[in-house]
Design a protein around this motif. Structure first.
Motif, PDB file in Angstrom:
ATOM      1  N   THR A 180      -0.276  12.232  -0.155  1.00 42.53           N
ATOM      2  CA  THR A 180       0.032  10.747  -0.056  1.00 42.53           C
ATOM      3  C   THR A 180       1.310  10.680  -1.332  1.00 42.53           C
ATOM      4  O   THR A 180       1.206  11.828  -1.964  1.00 42.53           O
TER       5      THR A 180
ATOM      6  N   ASP B 216       0.857  -1.152   0.251  1.00 46.14           N
ATOM      7  CA  ASP B 216       0.069  -0.002  -0.426  1.00 46.14           C
ATOM      8  C   ASP B 216       0.617   0.750  -0.376  1.00 46.14           C
ATOM      9  O   ASP B 216       1.213   1.516   0.845  1.00 46.14           O
TER      10      ASP B 216
ATOM     11  N   THR C  75       0.330   4.380   0.620  1.00 48.07           N
ATOM     12  CA  THR C  75      -0.029   5.163   0.488  1.00 48.07           C
ATOM     13  C   THR C  75      -0.011   5.353   2.680  1.00 48.07           C
ATOM     14  O   THR C  75      -0.119   6.425   3.557  1.00 48.07           O
ATOM     15  N   SER C  76       0.608   4.008   2.649  1.00 47.05           N
ATOM     16  CA  SER C  76       1.269   3.715   4.949  1.00 47.05           C
ATOM     17  C   SER C  76       2.043   3.744   4.245  1.00 47.05           C
ATOM     18  O   SER C  76       3.421   2.980   5.104  1.00 47.05           O
TER      19      SER C  76
ATOM     20  N   SER D 150       5.399  10.000   2.518  1.00 47.77           N
ATOM     21  CA  SER D 150       5.049  11.450   3.084  1.00 47.77           C
ATOM     22  C   SER D 150       4.445  11.602   4.113  1.00 47.77           C
ATOM     23  O   SER D 150       4.633  12.833   3.997  1.00 47.77           O
TER      24      SER D 150
ATOM     25  N   GLN E 189       0.269   9.039  -4.316  1.00 48.79           N
ATOM     26  CA  GLN E 189      -0.216  10.735  -5.309  1.00 48.79           C
ATOM     27  C   GLN E 189      -0.471  11.808  -5.517  1.00 48.79           C
ATOM     28  O   GLN E 189      -0.491  11.860  -6.645  1.00 48.79           O
ATOM     29  N   ASP E 190      -1.061  12.064  -4.584  1.00 47.30           N
ATOM     30  CA  ASP E 190      -0.820  13.660  -4.518  1.00 47.30           C
ATOM     31  C   ASP E 190       0.691  14.099  -5.010  1.00 47.30           C
ATOM     32  O   ASP E 190       0.389  15.269  -5.606  1.00 47.30           O
TER      33      ASP E 190
END
Length: 269
Positions: A249, A202, A204-205, A209, A251-252
């Motif tokens: 994140t 994952d 995002t984890s 960031s 993605q951001d």
């Protein structure tokens, strides 16, 4: 009479010294308020607080995760890195300190990728010599223990950063260290925003960031404490502050790729 005269003179001297100390303190306070305090007025207490804050920053997990294999970057694509040719265009100590931080970040990433570092090492050596902190490269080139565990590698990299912080403080170059760390954060953000970054599991984890946000926030705190002594730091803090929202994140960060690169580049203007 001589004894009395000596006593009176001593009292006058003490009163004079007291008045002189009070005047010096008032002058220092006025200079700090006016933003004109020279760095030699930096108190030992504030200096130690700054060292502690810098050492308490969460370490950048990117080099560690590259070393452990949790994060991968396509070997052929290092376009996010600061071109080594850029170093020849720099003229001011502030520009050189910031570029040095960026190249140190690139060095750690290349080393984590198992890629050649000679070209970046040469630039680091030149900038460090110009800034009279040649010990930086010696610390960077220290090797982690053979067959170290992931935890040992992470602890080793954190120890390297702490060594540099302590040595810079001992050399009265705290402002240079903050410039380097702020610029390094911008360089790491460029990697997070790079599409070739591959995170296992994952994304995002992954911690990349979250650590970036914390590092930038703590650097802002340090800058707020030191800006009256080192005016250039105010511009550093204002420039890197937007990174917090742009790396919420991975993605951001990728969506803000151009903005993050512009932030990094503006530090060297």
């Amino acid at each position: 009479m001589l004894a009395v005269a000596a006593l009176v003179f001593g009292m006058t001297s003490c009163n004079g010294a007291k008045k002189s100390n009070e005047q010096a303190q008032e002058t220092e306070e006025a200079a700090v308020i006016a933003g004109q305090a020279p760095k030699d007025l930096l108190t030992e207490e504030l200096k130690q607080e700054t060292i502690n804050l810098l050492k308490d920053m969460p370490d950048s997990e990117i080099p560690y995760r590259l070393t452990s294999g949790d994060v991968k970057v396509n070997v052929g694509d290092v376009k996010y890195m600061l071109p080594t040719a850029k170093a020849a265009e720099l003229s001011t100590p502030t520009q050189k300190a910031r570029a040095l931080g960026m190249y140190m970040a690139d060095y750690n990433v290349l080393k984590g990728m198992g890629q050649p570092t000679a070209e970046v090492e040469a630039v680091i050596a030149k900038l460090a010599t110009d800034l009279n902190i040649s010990f930086v490269l010696d610390i960077l080139k220290e090797q982690a223990p053979k067959d170290a565990t992931k935890e040992q590698v992470q602890a080793f990299l954190q120890s390297q950063e702490d060594k540099i912080i302590e040595k810079m403080a001992a050399e009265d170059k705290i402002d240079v260290e903050v410039e380097m760390l702020g610029a390094a954060s911008a360089e790491y953000a460029c990697l997070i925003a790079n599409p070739t970054l591959v995170v296992k599991g994952d994304a995002t984890s992954a911690g990349l960031s979250a650590n970036m946000e914390k590092r930038v926030s703590m650097l802002e705190e340090v800058v707020a404490d030191l800006a009256n002594y080192y005016p250039d730091l105010k511009q550093l803090g204002e420039t890197i502050s937007p990174l917090k929202t742009k790396v919420a994140t991975i993605q951001d960060a990728r969506a803000a790729n151009a903005d993050i690169t512009a932030i990094r580049d503006s530090l060297l203007k």
